[in-house]
Scaffold this motif. Structure first.
Motif, PDB file in Angstrom:
ATOM      1  N   LYS A   1      -8.319   6.960  -1.725  1.00 24.37           N
ATOM      2  CA  LYS A   1      -8.911   7.050  -0.396  1.00 24.37           C
ATOM      3  C   LYS A   1      -8.948   5.692   0.296  1.00 24.37           C
ATOM      4  O   LYS A   1      -9.555   4.740  -0.203  1.00 24.37           O
ATOM      5  CB  LYS A   1     -10.338   7.605  -0.497  1.00 24.37           C
ATOM      6  N   PRO A   2      -8.303   5.547   1.473  1.00 18.11           N
ATOM      7  CA  PRO A   2      -8.361   4.281   2.213  1.00 18.11           C
ATOM      8  C   PRO A   2      -9.779   3.985   2.708  1.00 18.11           C
ATOM      9  O   PRO A   2     -10.535   4.904   3.040  1.00 18.11           O
ATOM     10  CB  PRO A   2      -7.420   4.522   3.398  1.00 18.11           C
TER      11      PRO A   2
ATOM     12  N   LEU B   1       0.836  -1.200   0.000  1.00 16.67           N
ATOM     13  CA  LEU B   1       0.000   0.000   0.000  1.00 16.67           C
ATOM     14  C   LEU B   1       0.870   1.248   0.000  1.00 16.67           C
ATOM     15  O   LEU B   1       1.941   1.277   0.624  1.00 16.67           O
ATOM     16  CB  LEU B   1      -0.903   0.019   1.243  1.00 16.67           C
ATOM     17  N   PRO B   2       0.419   2.299  -0.660  1.00 16.70           N
ATOM     18  CA  PRO B   2       1.167   3.558  -0.626  1.00 16.70           C
ATOM     19  C   PRO B   2       1.094   4.191   0.756  1.00 16.70           C
ATOM     20  O   PRO B   2       0.114   3.998   1.489  1.00 16.70           O
ATOM     21  CB  PRO B   2       0.456   4.420  -1.674  1.00 16.70           C
ATOM     22  N   ALA B   3       2.110   4.942   1.122  1.00 11.63           N
ATOM     23  CA  ALA B   3       2.111   5.621   2.416  1.00 11.63           C
ATOM     24  C   ALA B   3       0.962   6.621   2.467  1.00 11.63           C
ATOM     25  O   ALA B   3       0.578   7.215   1.452  1.00 11.63           O
ATOM     26  CB  ALA B   3       3.442   6.330   2.637  1.00 11.63           C
ATOM     27  N   HIS B   4       0.383   6.780   3.680  1.00 16.89           N
ATOM     28  CA  HIS B   4      -0.722   7.719   3.858  1.00 16.89           C
ATOM     29  C   HIS B   4      -0.426   8.575   5.091  1.00 16.89           C
ATOM     30  O   HIS B   4      -0.010   8.045   6.127  1.00 16.89           O
ATOM     31  CB  HIS B   4      -2.040   6.963   4.049  1.00 16.89           C
ATOM     32  N   PRO B   5      -0.669   9.866   5.028  1.00 20.74           N
ATOM     33  CA  PRO B   5      -0.317  10.744   6.154  1.00 20.74           C
ATOM     34  C   PRO B   5      -1.118  10.481   7.431  1.00 20.74           C
ATOM     35  O   PRO B   5      -0.633  10.757   8.535  1.00 20.74           O
ATOM     36  CB  PRO B   5      -0.594  12.148   5.608  1.00 20.74           C
ATOM     37  N   ALA B   6      -2.336   9.949   7.292  1.00 18.08           N
ATOM     38  CA  ALA B   6      -3.191   9.769   8.468  1.00 18.08           C
ATOM     39  C   ALA B   6      -3.085   8.389   9.096  1.00 18.08           C
ATOM     40  O   ALA B   6      -3.537   8.187  10.224  1.00 18.08           O
ATOM     41  CB  ALA B   6      -4.651  10.041   8.091  1.00 18.08           C
ATOM     42  N   PHE B   7      -2.489   7.427   8.378  1.00 20.55           N
ATOM     43  CA  PHE B   7      -2.455   6.056   8.878  1.00 20.55           C
ATOM     44  C   PHE B   7      -1.061   5.453   8.762  1.00 20.55           C
ATOM     45  O   PHE B   7      -0.292   5.820   7.867  1.00 20.55           O
ATOM     46  CB  PHE B   7      -3.452   5.175   8.101  1.00 20.55           C
ATOM     47  N   ALA B   8      -0.771   4.530   9.653  1.00 23.90           N
ATOM     48  CA  ALA B   8       0.455   3.755   9.538  1.00 23.90           C
ATOM     49  C   ALA B   8       0.209   2.601   8.571  1.00 23.90           C
ATOM     50  O   ALA B   8      -0.935   2.248   8.269  1.00 23.90           O
ATOM     51  CB  ALA B   8       0.856   3.219  10.908  1.00 23.90           C
ATOM     52  N   THR B   9       1.276   1.996   8.083  1.00 27.37           N
ATOM     53  CA  THR B   9       1.190   0.818   7.231  1.00 27.37           C
ATOM     54  C   THR B   9       1.890  -0.329   7.931  1.00 27.37           C
ATOM     55  O   THR B   9       3.020  -0.176   8.394  1.00 27.37           O
ATOM     56  CB  THR B   9       1.853   1.076   5.864  1.00 27.37           C
TER      57      THR B   9
ATOM     58  N   GLY C   1       2.405 -11.033   4.560  1.00 24.71           N
ATOM     59  CA  GLY C   1       3.233 -10.224   3.685  1.00 24.71           C
ATOM     60  C   GLY C   1       2.500  -9.043   3.089  1.00 24.71           C
ATOM     61  O   GLY C   1       3.130  -8.075   2.644  1.00 24.71           O
ATOM     62  N   ASP C   2       1.155  -9.100   3.062  1.00 27.90           N
ATOM     63  CA  ASP C   2       0.367  -7.974   2.561  1.00 27.90           C
ATOM     64  C   ASP C   2       0.465  -6.793   3.520  1.00 27.90           C
ATOM     65  O   ASP C   2       0.734  -6.957   4.716  1.00 27.90           O
ATOM     66  CB  ASP C   2      -1.108  -8.359   2.423  1.00 27.90           C
ATOM     67  N   ASP C   3       0.204  -5.613   2.992  1.00 31.13           N
ATOM     68  CA  ASP C   3       0.122  -4.407   3.802  1.00 31.13           C
ATOM     69  C   ASP C   3      -1.324  -4.145   4.217  1.00 31.13           C
ATOM     70  O   ASP C   3      -2.266  -4.510   3.509  1.00 31.13           O
ATOM     71  CB  ASP C   3       0.606  -3.182   3.017  1.00 31.13           C
ATOM     72  N   ILE C   4      -1.482  -3.474   5.359  1.00 30.43           N
ATOM     73  CA  ILE C   4      -2.799  -3.036   5.810  1.00 30.43           C
ATOM     74  C   ILE C   4      -2.619  -1.668   6.468  1.00 30.43           C
ATOM     75  O   ILE C   4      -1.564  -1.368   7.041  1.00 30.43           O
ATOM     76  CB  ILE C   4      -3.405  -4.062   6.794  1.00 30.43           C
ATOM     77  N   TYR C   5      -3.633  -0.828   6.358  1.00 27.34           N
ATOM     78  CA  TYR C   5      -3.573   0.478   7.013  1.00 27.34           C
ATOM     79  C   TYR C   5      -4.022   0.339   8.470  1.00 27.34           C
ATOM     80  O   TYR C   5      -4.943  -0.413   8.788  1.00 27.34           O
ATOM     81  CB  TYR C   5      -4.478   1.486   6.314  1.00 27.34           C
ATOM     82  N   LEU C   6      -3.377   1.107   9.332  1.00 28.59           N
ATOM     83  CA  LEU C   6      -3.666   1.082  10.769  1.00 28.59           C
ATOM     84  C   LEU C   6      -3.755   2.504  11.295  1.00 28.59           C
ATOM     85  O   LEU C   6      -2.863   3.325  11.056  1.00 28.59           O
ATOM     86  CB  LEU C   6      -2.554   0.330  11.517  1.00 28.59           C
TER      87      LEU C   6
END
Length: 271
Positions: free
Chosen positions: A61-62, A11-19, A100-105
């Motif tokens: 948008k996540p 996943l691309p980096a997002h300013p509001a969430f960790a990856t 191995g997948d990414d998820i937003y947190l």
């Protein structure tokens, strides 16, 4: 065994969430699964709280939803329990994740299903239906709970036997847990109940309260007392509404982080 050979979903980096990386996934049946992700070094939470997690939605948008953390506050990974909704905006994608997948947190947790929202007591009843068990898996594996309460009773009501996620671990009184194994062996009680298939305990939680099965093996009177008992509720809105009304009728007062009480629910999930 089928081996997944696809490249991890990043996943691309997002300013509001960790990856965070997915560490493992466990499918309990065709509509229930658990998974764990890496815990960022900066992430802090209290056992029983929830956090926003999600995946990439339409465009940039996540797509985020609130999930209770099922692992205790001391754990090195963050564990979650989820339903599978085939046409659900998030769970239709979430159920396909692999290690191995990414998820937003989300970067901050919150919630009221925490020990701090309850007054001192002797017995703590954790009453759940379906995936409402998740925050209580966190609470029941926290050493602080066994210091605060003499007995911890986790009640899990589901429709089918296969829906009893974590059944074997809970029947074993969390014996493999490195921090609370000895305490849980003496203080923890697990009451699974199934409503639509044959099982040794059947009926909804309210029925178990009426017929006394809620208290089997539990020291003390087979009734709920606001002077000594504390209750956490999580699950279907019907169960929470009915049981909250029942508790209030017995003199229990709802608690919050600002004003601890005799029972708590997660307002964020029930509106």
């Amino acid at each position: 065994m089928t081996v997944d050979t696809r490249a991890p979903a990043l996943l691309p980096a997002h300013p509001a969430f960790a990856t965070a990386k997915v560490l493992w996934v466990r499918h309990w049946n065709e509509h229930l699964f658990s998974f764990a992700i890496e815990r960022p070094a900066s992430f802090r939470f209290r056992s029983g709280e929830f956090v926003m997690i999600g995946l990439q939605g339409e465009g940039d948008k996540p797509l985020m939803r609130a999930y209770s953390v099922a692992s205790p506050s001391w754990a090195e990974e963050l564990e979650f329990l989820s339903i599978k909704v085939q046409d659900g905006p998030l769970t239709s994608k979430l159920q396909k994740i692999v290690p191995g997948d990414d998820i937003y947190l989300g970067k901050k947790s919150t919630g009221t299903l925490v020990a701090d929202a309850l007054l001192p007591g002797r017995r703590l009843f954790l009453l759940s239906t379906g995936t409402g068990l998740a925050p209580f898996l966190s609470v029941a594996r926290d050493p602080e709970i066994y210091e605060r309460f003499e007995q911890v009773i986790a009640v899990h009501s589901v429709r089918r036997v296969s829906d009893l996620a974590y059944h074997d671990e809970l029947v074993g009184k969390l014996a493999e847990d490195p921090l609370i194994g000895e305490q849980a062996a003496a203080q923890f009680h697990y009451v699974p109940t199934v409503t639509r298939e044959p099982f040794h305990t059947s009926g909804r939680i309210g029925e178990l309260l009426e017929n006394g099965k809620l208290f089997e093996g539990v020291a003390g009177d087979p009734v709920l007392h606001p002077e000594t008992d504390r209750v956490m509720l999580c699950g279907s809105m019907d169960m929470i509404r009915d049981f909250a009304a029942l508790l209030e009728g017995k003199g229990f007062k709802e608690g919050s982080n600002n004003a601890p009480g005799d029972f708590v629910i997660e307002r964020a999930f029930v509106g």
